[in-house]
Design a protein around this motif. Structure first.
Motif, mmCIF file in Angstrom:
data_model
loop_
_atom_site.group_PDB
_atom_site.id
_atom_site.type_symbol
_atom_site.label_atom_id
_atom_site.label_comp_id
_atom_site.label_asym_id
_atom_site.label_seq_id
_atom_site.Cartn_x
_atom_site.Cartn_y
_atom_site.Cartn_z
ATOM 1 N N HIS A 131 2.371 -5.523 -8.374
ATOM 2 C CA HIS A 131 2.194 -4.087 -8.154
ATOM 3 C C HIS A 131 2.055 -3.783 -6.660
ATOM 4 O O HIS A 131 2.683 -2.857 -6.137
ATOM 5 C CB HIS A 131 0.953 -3.571 -8.885
ATOM 6 C CG HIS A 131 1.028 -3.668 -10.373
ATOM 7 N ND1 HIS A 131 0.911 -4.860 -11.047
ATOM 8 C CD2 HIS A 131 1.212 -2.706 -11.328
ATOM 9 C CE1 HIS A 131 1.008 -4.644 -12.356
ATOM 10 N NE2 HIS A 131 1.189 -3.352 -12.550
ATOM 11 N N ARG B 136 4.619 -1.751 -4.290
ATOM 12 C CA ARG B 136 4.143 -0.564 -3.568
ATOM 13 C C ARG B 136 4.463 -0.660 -2.083
ATOM 14 O O ARG B 136 4.837 0.325 -1.450
ATOM 15 C CB ARG B 136 2.634 -0.418 -3.784
ATOM 16 C CG ARG B 136 2.008 0.807 -3.165
ATOM 17 C CD ARG B 136 0.606 1.074 -3.698
ATOM 18 N NE ARG B 136 -0.224 -0.117 -3.709
ATOM 19 C CZ ARG B 136 -0.747 -0.657 -4.817
ATOM 20 N NH1 ARG B 136 -0.524 -0.123 -5.996
ATOM 21 N NH2 ARG B 136 -1.505 -1.735 -4.738
ATOM 22 N N ARG C 252 -0.310 1.948 -14.433
ATOM 23 C CA ARG C 252 1.065 1.939 -13.933
ATOM 24 C C ARG C 252 1.627 0.524 -13.917
ATOM 25 O O ARG C 252 0.907 -0.456 -13.722
ATOM 26 C CB ARG C 252 1.134 2.526 -12.522
ATOM 27 C CG ARG C 252 1.036 4.042 -12.487
ATOM 28 C CD ARG C 252 1.315 4.590 -11.115
ATOM 29 N NE ARG C 252 1.749 5.984 -11.182
ATOM 30 C CZ ARG C 252 2.198 6.679 -10.156
ATOM 31 N NH1 ARG C 252 2.270 6.120 -8.947
ATOM 32 N NH2 ARG C 252 2.602 7.921 -10.307
ATOM 33 N N TRP D 235 5.101 2.146 -9.087
ATOM 34 C CA TRP D 235 4.713 2.103 -7.675
ATOM 35 C C TRP D 235 5.931 2.021 -6.769
ATOM 36 O O TRP D 235 5.961 2.621 -5.687
ATOM 37 C CB TRP D 235 3.776 0.925 -7.429
ATOM 38 C CG TRP D 235 2.420 1.132 -8.022
ATOM 39 C CD1 TRP D 235 1.842 0.420 -9.039
ATOM 40 C CD2 TRP D 235 1.481 2.137 -7.665
ATOM 41 N NE1 TRP D 235 0.599 0.913 -9.334
ATOM 42 C CE2 TRP D 235 0.339 1.974 -8.503
ATOM 43 C CE3 TRP D 235 1.478 3.166 -6.716
ATOM 44 C CZ2 TRP D 235 -0.774 2.794 -8.409
ATOM 45 C CZ3 TRP D 235 0.354 3.986 -6.633
ATOM 46 C CH2 TRP D 235 -0.754 3.798 -7.467
#
Length: 257
Positions: free
Chosen positions: A10, A14, A40, A45
């Motif tokens: 993640h 991101r 999420r 992301w």
């Protein structure tokens, strides 16, 4: 396993660390489908931060679902549609090629057109309409994408929603606002004129029994000597908007109350 390790993919998604994403996916392909504490997946992301190369890696994952929603019901398509300055256009094109469903709605009932219209993303609105995203869907507040375009004063998007999206011009939201009410309340004169020329009914009243034109203060609201600098500036802008609407409508042969 601590949170940083658990959600390493993640974080890499991101931050747009493509090589790290690729390495983590190779080591554990199932990590692409782990939900983090924000509800999420890595794809959400990547879309939110406009990381196209990462999105390309994630959509190639076996079992990838282009319509997977986060905790708010936002799909990657919705997230990309809401990025400023149509920055998510390439991601949207990719998701559409992967079969993303434009009819998906968030937990608040909004589709991707609501989000794109709210951010004045003209090219994305055009793409969504071309891919059959409905301009006639109301969210849980009763608002159409047309209301959102009126709120930001985007004349090009209003035209597309009305002409290509076949949006009803006089639909009301939960407050009884039409798009005309919304445009005038936000001080968008050109948007109001476009709506009037497109058939907006100036006689429709909202839930407070207000006509759209009544949502702009007139010169009897408060004497200027009682206003501070900021209030006077807003007052003058609003007064100019009302004059613009009235004068332009008269030139166009539009009868206002």
């Amino acid at each position: 396993m601590d949170s940083n390790q658990k959600f390493a993919l993640h974080e890499a998604a991101r931050e747009g660390r493509n090589q790290v994403v690729e390495s983590l996916l190779n080591a554990n392909p199932k990590s692409a489908f782990v939900t983090d504490d924000d509800e999420r997946l890595p794809i959400h992301w990547a879309a939110a931060n406009n990381r196209l190369p990462v999105v390309e890696l994630l959509v190639a994952s076996k079992g990838f679902d282009p319509d997977v929603a986060d905790g708010s019901g936002w799909t990657p398509l919705m997230i990309a549609a809401s990025l400023k300055d149509a920055a998510g256009e390439a991601i949207i094109d990719l998701l559409l090629r992967k079969g993303a469903d434009v009819s998906m709605k968030s937990n608040t009932g909004q589709n991707a057109l609501h989000f794109a219209s709210s951010k004045s993303n003209i090219s994305i609105v055009r793409t969504l309409i071309a891919n059959k995203c409905s301009a006639r869907v109301k969210d849980k507040r009763g608002q159409l994408p047309l209301h959102r375009a009126a709120a930001v004063g985007s004349v090009p998007i209003l035209k597309m929603l009305l002409e290509e999206g076949k949006s009803p011009v006089n639909a009301t939201d939960g407050d009884g606002y039409t798009a005309l009410h919304q445009a005038i309340a936000e001080g968008h004169g050109p948007a109001a004129i476009l709506l009037l020329k497109s058939g907006a009914d100036p006689l429709k009243r909202d839930n407070d029994d207000k006509l759209a034109i009544e949502l702009v203060p007139d010169d009897k609201v408060m004497p200027s000597h009682m206003l501070g600098w900021f209030e006077l500036t807003i007052f003058v802008i609003h007064t100019q908007v009302k004059q613009f609407i009235l004068q332009t409508a008269e030139r166009e042969g539009i009868e206002l109350p």
